[in-house]
Design a protein around this motif. Structure first.
Motif, PDB file in Angstrom:
ATOM      1  N   ARG A  60      15.319  69.944 -26.424  1.00 35.26           N
ATOM      2  CA  ARG A  60      16.014  68.662 -26.470  1.00 35.26           C
ATOM      3  C   ARG A  60      16.337  68.339 -27.926  1.00 35.26           C
ATOM      4  O   ARG A  60      15.612  68.709 -28.834  1.00 35.26           O
ATOM      5  CB  ARG A  60      15.119  67.570 -25.882  1.00 35.26           C
ATOM      6  CG  ARG A  60      15.660  66.154 -26.039  1.00 35.26           C
ATOM      7  CD  ARG A  60      14.569  65.117 -25.765  1.00 35.26           C
ATOM      8  NE  ARG A  60      15.040  63.768 -26.040  1.00 35.26           N
ATOM      9  CZ  ARG A  60      14.920  63.146 -27.205  1.00 35.26           C
ATOM     10  NH1 ARG A  60      14.346  63.765 -28.238  1.00 35.26           N
ATOM     11  NH2 ARG A  60      15.376  61.918 -27.364  1.00 35.26           N
ATOM     12  N   TYR A  61      17.456  67.641 -28.141  1.00 37.46           N
ATOM     13  CA  TYR A  61      17.822  67.260 -29.501  1.00 37.46           C
ATOM     14  C   TYR A  61      18.486  65.885 -29.484  1.00 37.46           C
ATOM     15  O   TYR A  61      18.687  65.283 -28.422  1.00 37.46           O
ATOM     16  CB  TYR A  61      18.750  68.313 -30.127  1.00 37.46           C
ATOM     17  CG  TYR A  61      19.902  68.730 -29.238  1.00 37.46           C
ATOM     18  CD1 TYR A  61      21.075  67.970 -29.147  1.00 37.46           C
ATOM     19  CD2 TYR A  61      19.822  69.893 -28.458  1.00 37.46           C
ATOM     20  CE1 TYR A  61      22.119  68.353 -28.320  1.00 37.46           C
ATOM     21  CE2 TYR A  61      20.869  70.276 -27.627  1.00 37.46           C
ATOM     22  CZ  TYR A  61      22.012  69.503 -27.569  1.00 37.46           C
ATOM     23  OH  TYR A  61      23.049  69.863 -26.741  1.00 37.46           O
TER      24      TYR A  61
ATOM     25  N   SER B  90       9.713  68.249 -35.207  1.00 35.97           N
ATOM     26  CA  SER B  90       9.799  68.529 -33.771  1.00 35.97           C
ATOM     27  C   SER B  90       8.494  68.136 -33.098  1.00 35.97           C
ATOM     28  O   SER B  90       7.470  67.943 -33.755  1.00 35.97           O
ATOM     29  CB  SER B  90      10.100  70.008 -33.526  1.00 35.97           C
ATOM     30  OG  SER B  90       9.035  70.817 -33.988  1.00 35.97           O
TER      31      SER B  90
ATOM     32  N   SER C 164      11.283  69.047 -28.560  1.00 35.64           N
ATOM     33  CA  SER C 164      12.337  68.126 -28.998  1.00 35.64           C
ATOM     34  C   SER C 164      12.484  68.253 -30.496  1.00 35.64           C
ATOM     35  O   SER C 164      11.491  68.164 -31.237  1.00 35.64           O
ATOM     36  CB  SER C 164      11.981  66.679 -28.632  1.00 35.64           C
ATOM     37  OG  SER C 164      12.991  65.791 -29.066  1.00 35.64           O
TER      38      SER C 164
END
Length: 310
Positions: A119-120, A141, A201
């Motif tokens: 996810r970003y 992250s 993420s």
């Protein structure tokens, strides 16, 4: 050699935006990809507009959604999933801009065998896009797993449709619900997360969503009945899935009951309560919570105003 990444893009009458989106995909620093453009029966000149790109770049494929997949975004994406050859899957919309490092950084993160999705951050823009990208590869992250489903569903940890790359294993048994016309990714992604897949993420913006009134989200906030009907159905599907997997926490029950206040005409609270399938005493507790909610929210707002003045 099969591509490592399959990009799936549904399109419908976006001739005025799609070329800019495809150019941003062509500009990726990572090259081992395919992009399946699935046309949902559009009537504009999209195919003519992108013909020079298709001729020049074989990694793009323009396909028509067959009739055995339902009309709409979910059907197009499911068709794309059935054709995808990549180990990694990502969904892009036909009116947005992709950061040049998007695929490169996601693939890099997914090389970790214990991580199943990346996810970003996704930002939004209006009208003309500023192409002044941040090319830094330094970012923080954190890991995401089943315990984060509360935050995901409450949008405290947003899972935007185009802001996650998935390993294909995540989508082997999980597909889009083709009867949904809004919140389809929210419903699907919560199902994947509740199945126990762990992800990462990264705190870097790799996607830019174009804001305009003709988007699905824009139509929902304009009270489009099709989008609202779909959201209600998505909520019920999510609650049912969580109940079956014994992940329906008190916090999530409170969230969905509170959410149902905005959909009285759908009897959403009553339908949610049926899925909860609670003993009589607990059912009465939630009925009281629902009935007194407006008063408690009013008192909360008054307290907030008073505290601000102090």
């Amino acid at each position: 050699m099969n591509p490592m990444v399959s990009i799936i893009m549904a399109t419908y009458n976006r001739a005025h935006f799609i070329k800019e989106t495809l150019n941003s995909i062509s500009a990726q620093t990572y090259s081992n990809w395919e992009c399946l453009i699935i046309d949902d029966g559009g009537t504009d000149n999209t195919k003519c507009v992108i013909a020079p790109i298709l001729e020049k770049e074989s990694r793009f494929q323009f396909l028509k959604r067959p009739n055995d997949y339902a009309k709409g975004l979910p059907g197009c994406r499911n068709f794309g999933l059935d054709l995808a050859k990549g180990n990694y899957i990502i969904f892009f919309d036909d009116d947005d801009i992709v950061h040049p490092q998007n695929l490169e950084l996601c693939v890099q993160e997914l090389e970790d065998t214990d991580v199943y999705f990346c996810r970003y951050i996704r930002n939004v823009f209006f009208e003309n896009f500023d192409y002044n990208f941040d090319f830094s590869k330094e970012y923080s992250s954190f890991y995401i797993d089943e315990k984060d489903i509360d935050r995901m569903l409450k949008n405290e940890l947003p899972f935007n449709s185009c802001a996650v790359m998935w390993k294909s294993a995540c989508l082997k048994e999980n597909r889009f619900s083709e009867n949904l016309m809004y919140a389809e990714e929210w419903e699907l992604y919560s199902r994947i997360l509740s199945a126990g897949f762990k992800g990462v993420s990264i705190e870097k913006c790799l996607f830019f969503g174009r804001k305009h009134p003709n988007s699905n989200t824009g139509e929902f906030y304009s009270n489009n009945s099709i989008r609202k009907d779909s959201y209600v159905e998505a909520i019920l599907l999510v609650v049912q899935n969580l109940k079956e997997k014994q992940l329906l926490s008190t916090s999530l029950k409170r969230y969905f009951v509170t959410l149902s206040r905005g959909f009285k005409e759908y009897n959403l609270f009553e339908n949610i309560l049926k899925i909860f399938d609670l003993p009589t005493s607990e059912k009465l507790k939630w009925q009281l919570f629902y009935t007194t909610l407006p008063l408690r929210l009013f008192v909360y707002r008054i307290k907030k105003k008073v505290l601000k003045k102090i």
